[in-house]
Each structure stands twice: as structure tokens, then as C-alpha cells.
Design an enzyme around this catalytic site. Structure first.
Site, PDB file in Angstrom:
ATOM      1  N   TYR A 145      62.851  48.047  84.950  1.00  0.00           N
ATOM      2  CA  TYR A 145      64.265  48.075  85.307  1.00  0.00           C
ATOM      3  C   TYR A 145      64.583  46.866  86.193  1.00  0.00           C
ATOM      4  O   TYR A 145      63.704  46.057  86.524  1.00  0.00           O
ATOM      5  CB  TYR A 145      64.622  49.388  85.985  1.00  0.00           C
ATOM      6  CG  TYR A 145      64.550  50.568  85.047  1.00  0.00           C
ATOM      7  CD1 TYR A 145      65.339  50.614  83.892  1.00  0.00           C
ATOM      8  CD2 TYR A 145      63.705  51.639  85.300  1.00  0.00           C
ATOM      9  CE1 TYR A 145      65.276  51.689  83.019  1.00  0.00           C
ATOM     10  CE2 TYR A 145      63.628  52.719  84.435  1.00  0.00           C
ATOM     11  CZ  TYR A 145      64.420  52.747  83.293  1.00  0.00           C
ATOM     12  OH  TYR A 145      64.352  53.808  82.437  1.00  0.00           O
TER      13      TYR A 145
ATOM     14  N   GLY B 144      55.724  65.864  86.278  1.00  0.00           N
ATOM     15  CA  GLY B 144      56.950  65.694  85.520  1.00  0.00           C
ATOM     16  C   GLY B 144      57.012  66.572  84.299  1.00  0.00           C
ATOM     17  O   GLY B 144      57.611  67.645  84.295  1.00  0.00           O
ATOM     18  N   ARG B 145      56.365  66.128  83.237  1.00  0.00           N
ATOM     19  CA  ARG B 145      56.401  66.896  81.988  1.00  0.00           C
ATOM     20  C   ARG B 145      55.763  68.270  82.170  1.00  0.00           C
ATOM     21  O   ARG B 145      56.128  69.224  81.477  1.00  0.00           O
ATOM     22  CB  ARG B 145      55.678  66.108  80.890  1.00  0.00           C
ATOM     23  CG  ARG B 145      56.428  64.840  80.466  1.00  0.00           C
ATOM     24  CD  ARG B 145      55.527  63.870  79.738  1.00  0.00           C
ATOM     25  NE  ARG B 145      54.460  63.403  80.609  1.00  0.00           N
ATOM     26  CZ  ARG B 145      53.344  62.835  80.182  1.00  0.00           C
ATOM     27  NH1 ARG B 145      53.160  62.660  78.883  1.00  0.00           N
ATOM     28  NH2 ARG B 145      52.427  62.434  81.031  1.00  0.00           N
TER      29      ARG B 145
ATOM     30  N   CYS C 256      51.302  71.582  80.069  1.00  0.00           N
ATOM     31  CA  CYS C 256      51.822  70.536  79.194  1.00  0.00           C
ATOM     32  C   CYS C 256      50.676  69.873  78.425  1.00  0.00           C
ATOM     33  O   CYS C 256      49.615  69.606  78.986  1.00  0.00           O
ATOM     34  CB  CYS C 256      52.560  69.506  80.042  1.00  0.00           C
ATOM     35  SG  CYS C 256      52.973  67.972  79.205  1.00  0.00           S
TER      36      CYS C 256
ATOM     37  N   CYS D 233      52.185  65.647  74.717  1.00  0.00           N
ATOM     38  CA  CYS D 233      52.430  65.173  73.347  1.00  0.00           C
ATOM     39  C   CYS D 233      53.579  64.177  73.296  1.00  0.00           C
ATOM     40  O   CYS D 233      53.682  63.389  72.349  1.00  0.00           O
ATOM     41  CB  CYS D 233      52.713  66.350  72.425  1.00  0.00           C
ATOM     42  SG  CYS D 233      54.279  67.194  72.770  1.00  0.00           S
TER      43      CYS D 233
ATOM     44  N   CYS E  75      60.143  65.614  74.853  1.00  0.00           N
ATOM     45  CA  CYS E  75      60.676  65.012  76.087  1.00  0.00           C
ATOM     46  C   CYS E  75      60.929  63.524  75.878  1.00  0.00           C
ATOM     47  O   CYS E  75      62.074  63.100  75.684  1.00  0.00           O
ATOM     48  CB  CYS E  75      59.729  65.268  77.258  1.00  0.00           C
ATOM     49  SG  CYS E  75      57.990  64.877  76.929  1.00  0.00           S
TER      50      CYS E  75
ATOM     51  N   ALA F 109      52.567  78.995  65.512  1.00  0.00           N
ATOM     52  CA  ALA F 109      53.753  79.792  65.203  1.00  0.00           C
ATOM     53  C   ALA F 109      53.453  81.286  65.331  1.00  0.00           C
ATOM     54  O   ALA F 109      54.214  82.045  65.944  1.00  0.00           O
ATOM     55  CB  ALA F 109      54.252  79.475  63.799  1.00  0.00           C
TER      56      ALA F 109
ATOM     57  N   GLU G  39      44.413  87.433  61.622  1.00  0.00           N
ATOM     58  CA  GLU G  39      44.004  86.041  61.448  1.00  0.00           C
ATOM     59  C   GLU G  39      42.811  85.984  60.503  1.00  0.00           C
ATOM     60  O   GLU G  39      41.778  86.599  60.750  1.00  0.00           O
ATOM     61  CB  GLU G  39      43.644  85.425  62.797  1.00  0.00           C
ATOM     62  CG  GLU G  39      42.873  84.127  62.735  1.00  0.00           C
ATOM     63  CD  GLU G  39      43.580  83.039  61.923  1.00  0.00           C
ATOM     64  OE1 GLU G  39      42.889  82.358  61.129  1.00  0.00           O
ATOM     65  OE2 GLU G  39      44.806  82.875  62.081  1.00  0.00           O
TER      66      GLU G  39
END
Length: 673
Positions: free
Chosen positions: A181, A325-326, A349, A352, A356, A400, A419
Site C-alpha cells: 500500500y 485473522g482467518r 481454519c 484454504c 475469504c 458434506a 459410510e
């Protein structure tokens, strides 16, 4: 200020308060500024913002530093949507925000920033400004070097914005001097090619930051903490290294209360927004160097997920505050769970960078999370239970299926998960055997533990035949049978793929033979398919000094990757001197090698020690029509979710798994929360 701590294996240090210039932070965990794309078109806080930050404050985070706000709109704006604090019209909503943070027990900071060359003129409608004419990243827009008048204007903008933050009730302000920046574009020799008083020597390159901090201090007074975030090591040839940044920081230390020590720039974003393979707290030694040099509190960050890793950082004296953070996107109640003695319930987390970083920076979407589909209200769904006894059978234990089973059980359903394999995890479990994917393997293990805590009856070695499913007397059936590797009708492929003793594997076969890779050192292996899975395989081979030929039928590699992982893989390709063949198709598979055909050339035989075929996945739906017919015949609805609909990413699988709650609502078993 010199601070030292004894080593410990508890988490007592990270729960201790810290006072800086009259601001008392209740614990050592910081939520660092991260863009969200939640802002309104006018740059104001949205309702989504309020819900998002409130949940992290309710979760016990000690200091929440709001995502970077623009000090000079539109020239200094960053990203698709950005909060503004360059005008008094922003004050009422910001004041409501700080009141909310304080009610929840968190201190509130805000990061003030000018994007400089990182601004996108296509979004801002204005020319970009910088120290020189160097783009902030390869292929970026060439900025206009700033005049002295423009420099003076920016200094005033930072000061006015800091004063506005103080009026809005913030407890501190952070000046962003890193990450490509504007202020960093003056500090860094990569960007700053000026020959006037703002370029050349370290003192000159630090001049703008010194002037900004002096102006900020004059606006906020002596009792208001100022933090500065720096790229302590740019990790790029020709850029500032740690010792260079320490020398630059020495010129402005008198105005700084907290050093927020980060790393990297736009061209190596994988070290700024940490790639998954980097260990917890990997840059904490940089923070320690600042702490020892200046004797002031430091913030460190860098993939910190584990409470014990955060504790070690504080106890060893590397830093005084740990930014997560994540990890706080994934689990807003990270601190609360540590404080309440249930760290095993933290949703860690997986780094990945899909929902985000990639959503926000590349795709212009509001942020989401792969493993937490409810980042605004987190676990509040658990409060609304089913109103009558409800039995749910889930077929398939991948991401899932595990999410559907846990979510249903957490709202009071009796859940059975069937399973077929020896352990839950689905096809992801195979890819997660690669060492660099250990965070995903940990996530799968923790998903199983979460399901068991919720009371899910997990039965391995059992498939979902209709008779077995209906024997459970379900009220709802969830089919999550996932996917399997694609094996197109290519000469020799099906005859060799995953056969005993064969030299040709799918990701499933490769995962089962992963220990053999060390014996292939110096020999050639072929990876066919340069999507996410193929590149993961390539990375593992390169890590073991295997010569890799990467074959991809499309004209570019990694089309399905997030931007951080893509940069990571480009780095691996260069490190491993990988022979990349794009616009090239697999024509034939033999035991000793493969035949490939370039789009504009003749077929070529490539000899190999092993070949890994990564041509995508296909849905497993062979028994689904019968399951639907039998279940609906007796009035039992069937949901089909995850890769058994269409192979995609974990983020899609988890989102659809949580969709079981909507199905329960529609069945009248659970009232809308």
C-alpha cells in the site's frame, strides 16, 4: 518496555490483559484488519458488518481492529467495496459500532490506509498514485509519482481520519505501512525510485511514514494508542529484509505504541495471506526482533490456529499479542472456547483462502468460509431444536455428509451416518494424506469428533442400500455419496489405473502409495491434469526431488485455484523446474510411460517411474435413483448434496450440508430461527 514470560503448556498467558497507553486489552488475542466486501456502495458499515464483528466480540476476542478504512476517497480506495472514514458522514454508524464492541467486552481499533498503486482505477475512476511509477504487482496499473503537494495532502488525510476514529469511540488507530500500500510504496526500494527528499536513503524513504505518524499523534493526543503495521521482511529480491525494516522503523518509533509485524507484498501474496503449508506462528521471530529492538508491545500473525501455539508465542517472548485473522472467520468463539476449557471444539481454519481471500480480492464477492457456512451468526442455529422426534439418515461421510449429520444432530435429531469406507472423510481423505494438506486432514478428524459429540451414530463399512436406510425409519434421508476419479476412455488407462503393482495411479491409488515417493528421487514422474489435485500431487513430488512432467489439456494451469494457492504453486513449479506441457492431451497409457499429444504437434512418448492421473471427479450416483424411489414411496424425502450432485470444492459441500436445517424447517420439524 521489556516483557518476559515463563514457558508454559497451559493457555494462561493468552488470557492475561495488557495495557497500552491507557487502553486495557482483556486478553492477548487480536482480530487483525481483514477486508470483507460487506461495505455499502457509499463506504458505510452494513448490517452484515455489525453482525460479523459482533459475533467475534461475543466470542471473547480481546482487540478487534476493523478492516482498513480509506483516508482519501476515491484515489486511495482499495478493493471492490471499502469502508470510508474520510468524511464526517461516517461517524454515526462508526460510533454505533464501537458502542457494540464495548458492550460485548472487546477493545475496538481501526486501520487507516491509502492504497496508492494498489488502487484499481477501473473501480475508483481515478488515477493511481505512488512514490514512483512502479505497479504494486506484476501486470498492475502503472501509477503516477506523487508531487510534494499530493504528499502533503495525504499526510493531512491520515491525521483527519485518525481524529475522526477517536471521535467515533475507537480505542486505538493503526496506520498501515505494509503490504504494497502507499506508505509501504515509499518505504520499499522495490517501489520507491525517487531522487528527492522522499527517496534514496532509509531516512528519506521513511520520511512520509514519519510525517503521517507525527500528524496522527498531533490529532489524537498523547493518551491514544497508535499501532503501525509493517512488512518486516518483504521476502523478495531487492526488497526490504528484516534488518532494513528495523532501520526504517527506528526513524518513527517515537510515535508508535504497538508494532504490528507482518511480512511480504503483493507479488508474493502467499506469504502475506499465509498459504496452508506454513506452520502456526511462522513469522513470530520477526515480531521478536521488533520487541527486542524497541521494547514495545508487538503483534504477530501467521497461520496461528492452535491455542498452544499462541501460548508459546506469548510465553517465549516473541510477541505480546497474537493476531488470528482467518481463524476468527472460521470460529468467532475461538477465545471463548479456550477460556471455557473446551479448545477441542474450536473449528480450526484450514488456510484454504477460498471463501475469504479469493472471494474478496479476485472475485469481488463478500467473504465466506469453507468450513463455517454461518460466519455472521455462527452457532446460533443450535438454539432452535426440532419440535418433534426426528430421525435422519445420512449416506456418505465426506465433508458434506459430516456437516449434514452434525448440523441435524446439533438441533436434536437422531442421526445415523452410513459410510462405505473404513473411516469418514470421503475422497478428500485421500488428498489429505499429502503432508502439505495436514490442515485438511485435521479438519476431517475434527469433523468426525464433532459429529460424535453431537451424538451421531457413525457406522463405517456400510453403504446406503435402500433396505438398510429404511430400516432406520428415517424422517429425512441425505445422500452425500461424493465422487470418484474420472477415468476417460483413453487407450490403456483403465487397464493400468490403480491395478496392483501398476505404475499408474489416481489420487486414491497415489495416496495409498505415498511412502514410495521417497524412492523416486531424481527420476521422472508424470502428472496428468493441472487442477487443484494434480498440482497438490506435483508439489509433493517436487518436495521429494522427483522430476515432474505436468500435462494439462487447457492452455493454462490451475484454473480452479484461489489466488493464494495459485501463487504458491507457481513458486513450486519454479523451484522444482517442472516440465509444464499445456494444451496437451493424454493419448495413451503404458506401464513404462504415457503418450501425450500437443494441440499443435506430434504425439510424444514420455518415460516415467510413475504416472498420476488427475482428470477430475465424477458423481457417485449409481444407487441414488432406487434410493429416491423407495424412500419417496413411503413418504420419506431424500436430499442429494455435495459431490454426488456435481464435484466442486469443500466450501460447496459444507454449505449444502448445513442446508439440512432448511429441509427440516420445510418438513415442519423445526421452526425458523
Amino acid at each position: 518496555m521489556t516483557i518476559s514470560y515463563a514457558q508454559t503448556t497451559t493457555t494462561t498467558q493468552i488470557l492475561q490483559p495488557l495495557t497500552v497507553r491507557g487502553m486495557t486489552i482483556p486478553n492477548r488475542i487480536v482480530m487483525p484488519p481483514m477486508g470483507t466486501n460487506f461495505a455499502t456502495a457509499g463506504g458505510e458499515l452494513s448490517d452484515e458488518h455489525m453482525a460479523y464483528y459482533r459475533e467475534r466480540a461475543r466470542g471473547g476476542t480481546g482487540l478487534i481492529i476493523m478492516e482498513n478504512v480509506c483516508v482519501d476517497h476515491p484515489t486511495g480506495s482499495n478493493g471492490y467495496t471499502q469502508l470510508r472514514l474520510d468524511n464526517d458522514h461516517c461517524l454515526p454508524r462508526m460510533f454505533a459500532f464501537t458502542e457494540m464492541m464495548h458492550r460485548c467486552g472487546s477493545m475496538a481499533g481501526v486501520q487507516i490506509n491509502h492504497a496508492g498503486a494498489s488502487a484499481d482505477p477501473a473501480l475508483t475512476g481515478a488515477a493511481t498514485l505512488s512514490s514512483s511509477d512502479v505497479p504494486s504487482k506484476p501486470g498492475g496499473h502503472a501509477p503516477t509519482p506523487m508531487t510534494l503537494e499530493q504528499i502533503g495532502h495525504v499526510v493531512e488525510c491520515f491525521g483527519r481520519t485518525a481524529r475522526r476514529a477517536q471521535r467515533a469511540g475507537f480505542d486505538m488507530v493503526e496506520v498501515h505501512g505494509g503490504h504494497s500500500y502507499l506508505l509501504n510504496q515509499f518505504l520499499s526500494p522495490l517501489y520507491n525510485h525517487r531522487t528527492d527528499e522522499y527517496g534514496g536513503s532509509p531516512r528519506n524513504r521513511a520520511r512520509l511514514l514519519v510525517e503521517v505518524l507525527r500528524e496522527v499523534r498531533s490529532q489524537v493526543g498523547e493518551r491514544f494508542p497508535i499501532s503501525v503495521r509493517l512488512s518486516a521482511d518483504e521476502l523478495l529480491d531487492g526488497g526490504n529484509r528484516l534488518e532494513d525494516t528495523l532501520a526504517l522503523a527506528a526513524h518513527c518509533d517515537e510515535y508508535v505504541d504497538i508494532w504490528n509485524v507482518s511480512a511480504a507484498e503483493n507479488p508474493n501474496l502467499q506469504y502475506q495471506i499465509d498459504m496452508a503449508r506454513l506452520p502456526d506462528g511462522w513469522r513470530s521471530t520477526m515480531a521478536r526482533a521488533f520487541r527486542e529492538e524497541f521494547g514495545k508491545p508487538t503483534i504477530t500473525s501467521g497461520n496461528v490456529r492452535d491455542p498452544q501455539a499462541a501460548e508459546r508465542i506469548i510465553a517465549d517472548g516473541d510477541a505480546d499479542l497474537v493476531a488470528i485473522g482467518r481463524g476468527l472467520i472460521a470460529d468467532p468463539w475461538w477465545v471463548r472456547k479456550v477460556r471455557e476449557g473446551r479448545p477441542e471444539e474450536i473449528l480450526h481454519c484450514i488456510s484454504c483462502n477460498i471463501g475469504c481471500a479469493d472471494h474478496r480480492i479476485r472475485q469481488g464477492r463478500p467473504i465466506r468460509c469453507t468450513i463455517n457456512p454461518s460466519i455472521l451468526d455462527n452457532e446460533s442455529y443450535r438454539a432452535t431444536k426440532v419440535s418433534v422426534p426426528t430421525r435422519v439418515v445420512v449416506v456418505g461421510g465426506g465433508p458434506a455428509g459430516l456437516e449434514a449429520a452434525s448440523s441435524a444432530a446439533e438441533v436434536g435429531c437422531a442421526v445415523t451416518l452410513l459410510e462405505r469406507g473404513e473411516q469418514p472423510g470421503g475422497s478428500v481423505r485421500h488428498a489429505a494424506r499429502l503432508p502439505a494438506k495436514w490442515r485438511i486432514a485435521k479438519y476431517l478428524d475434527e469433523s468426525v469428533l464433532r459429529a460424535r459429540r453431537a451424538g451421531v451414530d457413525i457406522r463405517t463399512g456400510q453403504s446406503g442400500e435402500p433396505d438398510r436406510v429404511l430400516a432406520e425409519h428415517p424422517d429425512l434421508v441425505v445422500n452425500a455419496t461424493g465422487g470418484l476419479p474420472v477415468a476417460p476412455p483413453i487407450t490403456g488407462l483403465r487397464e493400468h489405473l490403480d491395478r496392483p503393482g501398476s505404475t499408474v495411479s489416481s489420487i486414491i491409488g497415489f495416496a495409498s502409495r505415498i511412502d514410495e515417493v521417497a524412492r523416486w528421487r531424481g527420476r521422472r514422474a508424470v502428472v496428468v491434469g493441472a487442477g487443484a489435485v494434480g498440482l497438490d500431487v506435483m508439489e509433493h513430488l517436487v518436495d521429494h526431488d522427483v522430476q515432474v512432467v505436468l500435462v494439462e489439456r487447457l492452455p493454462a494451469i490451475g484454473n480452479d485455484l484461489d489466488m493464494v494457492t495459485r501463487l504458491q504453486m507457481l513458486e513450486v513449479l519454479e523451484r522444482g523446474d517442472v516440465d509444464v506441457r499445456v494444451s496437451t492431451s493424454l493419448a495413451e497409457v503404458r506401464e513404462e510411460g504415457v503418450v501425450v499429444r500437443p494441440a499443435d504437434g506430434e504425439p510424444e512418448f514420455i518415460e516415467m517411474v510413475h504416472g498420476v492421473i488427475c482428470l477430475g471427479m465424477r458423481p457417485v450416483t449409481s444407487g441414488l435413483p432406487e434410493l429416491i424411489e423407495r424412500c419417496t414411496g413411503v413418504g420419506v424425502p431424500v436430499m442429494n448434496i455435495g459431490d454426488s450432485v456435481r464435484p466442486r470444492k469443500i466450501i460447496d459441500a459444507v454449505r449444502e450440508g448445513r442446508g439440512v436445517l432448511k429441509a427440516l424447517n420445510e418438513l415442519g420439524r423445526r421452526a425458523e430461527a
